[in-house]
Design an enzyme around this catalytic site. Sequence first.
Site, PDB file in Angstrom:
ATOM      1  CE  LYS A  13      35.790  33.631  49.452  1.00 27.14           C
ATOM      2  NZ  LYS A  13      37.186  34.093  49.594  1.00 27.14           N
ATOM      3  NE  ARG A  88      34.489  39.818  50.910  1.00 26.70           N
ATOM      4  CZ  ARG A  88      34.736  39.228  49.738  1.00 26.70           C
ATOM      5  NH1 ARG A  88      33.774  38.680  49.038  1.00 26.70           N
ATOM      6  NH2 ARG A  88      35.963  39.201  49.285  1.00 26.70           N
ATOM      7  NE  ARG A 127      43.156  36.181  42.706  1.00 24.85           N
ATOM      8  CZ  ARG A 127      42.161  36.129  43.601  1.00 24.85           C
ATOM      9  NH1 ARG A 127      41.543  35.000  43.855  1.00 24.85           N
ATOM     10  NH2 ARG A 127      41.822  37.213  44.237  1.00 24.85           N
ATOM     11  NE  ARG A 155      40.201  40.132  42.102  1.00 26.22           N
ATOM     12  CZ  ARG A 155      39.515  39.503  43.044  1.00 26.22           C
ATOM     13  NH1 ARG A 155      39.176  38.237  42.880  1.00 26.22           N
ATOM     14  NH2 ARG A 155      39.164  40.119  44.150  1.00 26.22           N
ATOM     15  NE  ARG A 166      40.750  41.662  48.149  1.00 23.45           N
ATOM     16  CZ  ARG A 166      41.050  40.834  47.153  1.00 23.45           C
ATOM     17  NH1 ARG A 166      42.142  41.035  46.438  1.00 23.45           N
ATOM     18  NH2 ARG A 166      40.262  39.827  46.872  1.00 23.45           N
TER      19      ARG A 166
HETATM   20  P1  AMP Z   1      36.097  38.748  45.782  1.00 23.05           P
HETATM   21  O1  AMP Z   1      36.184  38.481  44.327  1.00 23.05           O
HETATM   22  O2  AMP Z   1      35.106  37.860  46.494  1.00 23.05           O
HETATM   23  O3  AMP Z   1      37.436  38.763  46.461  1.00 23.05           O
HETATM   24  O4  AMP Z   1      35.499  40.236  45.938  1.00 23.05           O
HETATM   25  C1  AMP Z   1      36.195  41.352  45.405  1.00 23.05           C
HETATM   26  C2  AMP Z   1      35.695  42.622  46.071  1.00 23.05           C
HETATM   27  O5  AMP Z   1      34.288  42.790  45.818  1.00 23.05           O
HETATM   28  C3  AMP Z   1      35.804  42.653  47.601  1.00 23.05           C
HETATM   29  O6  AMP Z   1      37.090  43.059  48.038  1.00 23.05           O
HETATM   30  C4  AMP Z   1      34.723  43.663  47.956  1.00 23.05           C
HETATM   31  O7  AMP Z   1      35.138  44.988  47.651  1.00 23.05           O
HETATM   32  C5  AMP Z   1      33.624  43.312  46.959  1.00 23.05           C
HETATM   33  N1  AMP Z   1      32.725  42.263  47.492  1.00 23.05           N
HETATM   34  C6  AMP Z   1      32.518  41.011  46.975  1.00 23.05           C
HETATM   35  N2  AMP Z   1      31.610  40.327  47.701  1.00 23.05           N
HETATM   36  C7  AMP Z   1      31.241  41.159  48.717  1.00 23.05           C
HETATM   37  C8  AMP Z   1      30.345  41.032  49.817  1.00 23.05           C
HETATM   38  N3  AMP Z   1      29.645  39.899  50.039  1.00 23.05           N
HETATM   39  N4  AMP Z   1      30.213  42.094  50.657  1.00 23.05           N
HETATM   40  C9  AMP Z   1      30.897  43.246  50.451  1.00 23.05           C
HETATM   41  N5  AMP Z   1      31.755  43.428  49.443  1.00 23.05           N
HETATM   42  C10 AMP Z   1      31.944  42.403  48.575  1.00 23.05           C
END
Ligand code: AMP
Length: 180
Positions: A13, A88, A127, A155, A166
């Site tokens: 994404k 999400r 990554r 990360r 996740r």
């Molecule tokens: P990402 O970079 O999109 O994988 O997001 C990393 C982490 O941020 C996720 O595992 C969640 O803990 C938090 N996070 C990001 N976007 C959301 C969302 N829309 N709703 C809830 N938690 C989020």
Amino acid sequence: MHLILLGAPGAGKGTQGSLLAERLGVPKIATGDILRLAVRAGTDLGLKARSYMDAGELVPDDVILGLVREALRADAARTGAIFDGFPRTVGQARALQEILADEGRALNAVLALEVPADAIVERMSGRRTDPATGEVYHLRHNPPPPAVADRVIQRPDDSVETVRHRLAVYDAMTAPLVEF
Ligand code: AMP
């Protein structure tokens, strides 16, 4: 142009969202990126979000919706946005419908990126991110150039164990959005 990129963590994404944002001339709103910046800056938001993120859990909807409302108010987002990692949950999706409707905006499309779980674990364990530029690499498929190789980081939530959690959270909370 309002576009949602839906897909499991590691589906691509972020990468595709950046390309689309550039092509379409609207900003990418990546809630994960906004949260990581807040964690690094040590703000109240960052302190609140960090434990959820490190555990691979979702940050509560009210926190996320506050971020998205604010991001959409930015000048650059007047004509649209690419949503990466948001919504999400079904609750977030319903709230987005209301936010857009209140402002007379419309959602143009949702793109679902489908990638098998094994490929995701392989992608995410390799990554690496350059903290200086935010550029994302993969140790095998897109290795960081020598000039940045020493400073790229993994990360904290990209460890194999947390990635598996996740993915389970994605199946339980986010996959139902495809139907929605
Ligand atoms: P990402 O970079 O999109 O994988 O997001 C990393 C982490 O941020 C996720 O595992 C969640 O803990 C938090 N996070 C990001 N976007 C959301 C969302 N829309 N709703 C809830 N938690 C989020």
